[in-house]
Motif scaffolding. Sequence first.
Motif, PDB file in Angstrom:
ATOM      1  N   LEU A  79       0.774  -1.345  -0.466  1.00  0.00           N
ATOM      2  CA  LEU A  79      -0.100  -0.153  -0.140  1.00  0.00           C
ATOM      3  C   LEU A  79       0.752   1.496  -0.517  1.00  0.00           C
ATOM      4  CD1 LEU A  79      -2.907  -0.720   2.713  1.00  0.00           C
ATOM      5  CD2 LEU A  79      -2.963  -1.270  -0.307  1.00  0.00           C
ATOM      6  N   GLY A  80       0.618   2.374  -0.369  1.00  0.00           N
ATOM      7  CA  GLY A  80       1.263   3.804  -0.135  1.00  0.00           C
ATOM      8  C   GLY A  80       0.229   4.504  -0.328  1.00  0.00           C
ATOM      9  N   GLN A  81       0.266   5.844  -0.262  1.00  0.00           N
ATOM     10  CA  GLN A  81      -0.466   6.951   0.395  1.00  0.00           C
ATOM     11  C   GLN A  81      -1.625   6.238  -0.013  1.00  0.00           C
ATOM     12  OE1 GLN A  81       0.980   7.425  -2.762  1.00  0.00           O
ATOM     13  NE2 GLN A  81      -0.189   8.352  -4.206  1.00  0.00           N
ATOM     14  N   GLN A  82      -2.238   7.467   1.219  1.00  0.00           N
ATOM     15  CA  GLN A  82      -4.072   7.194   1.148  1.00  0.00           C
ATOM     16  C   GLN A  82      -4.153   8.846   1.505  1.00  0.00           C
ATOM     17  OE1 GLN A  82      -5.976   5.025   5.099  1.00  0.00           O
ATOM     18  NE2 GLN A  82      -7.340   4.303   3.112  1.00  0.00           N
ATOM     19  N   GLN A  83      -5.756   9.214   0.627  1.00  0.00           N
ATOM     20  CA  GLN A  83      -6.171  10.024   1.339  1.00  0.00           C
ATOM     21  C   GLN A  83      -8.186   9.807   1.354  1.00  0.00           C
ATOM     22  OE1 GLN A  83      -6.054  13.251  -2.074  1.00  0.00           O
ATOM     23  NE2 GLN A  83      -6.621  14.542  -1.057  1.00  0.00           N
ATOM     24  N   THR A  84      -8.280  11.050   2.203  1.00  0.00           N
ATOM     25  CA  THR A  84      -9.704  10.454   2.723  1.00  0.00           C
ATOM     26  C   THR A  84     -10.516  12.093   2.958  1.00  0.00           C
ATOM     27  OG1 THR A  84      -8.850   9.751   4.654  1.00  0.00           O
ATOM     28  CG2 THR A  84      -8.946   8.004   4.097  1.00  0.00           C
TER      29      THR A  84
END
Length: 145
Positions: free
Chosen positions: A73-78
């Motif tokens: 997994l890489g970046q996550q934006q929520t």
Amino acid sequence: MSDRDALADLAADYARCVDRGNPEGVAACFAPDGVLRRVDLPSGGTILSERTGRDEIARAISRMSYNATFHFLGQQQTEIAGDAATGETYCIAHHLTVPDDGTPATDFIMFIRYHDQFVRLDEGWRIAVRELQIDWTETRLAEAV
């Protein structure tokens, strides 16, 4: 734990359960009526598959025929709004196939963006809709250990 941390943990739980061959664990990451959809972006957004509900999702995961998978997994934006959230998580997913006939092993690599809709339930944050968007794929020779 913050909501953002809980959503990041949920994405990691999904990946870990896929990689450990735990279809029930994958399904538990979803709301009871959750949707898992695979979309091929290079073809213009063609829906490759769609599963609804924990039972269908678990059956689909249990039918995966790879010798092993490895999701990184890489970046996550929520974006969180009360008991609902949306998000995007980047992933590189490796899928190892080791043929029985002595031909070389292959690693089918998917470059993915998960577009998610989340919902907070009594049991915590769950995925309401996960759209697995495939940006591109590669197949490489691999050495199985």
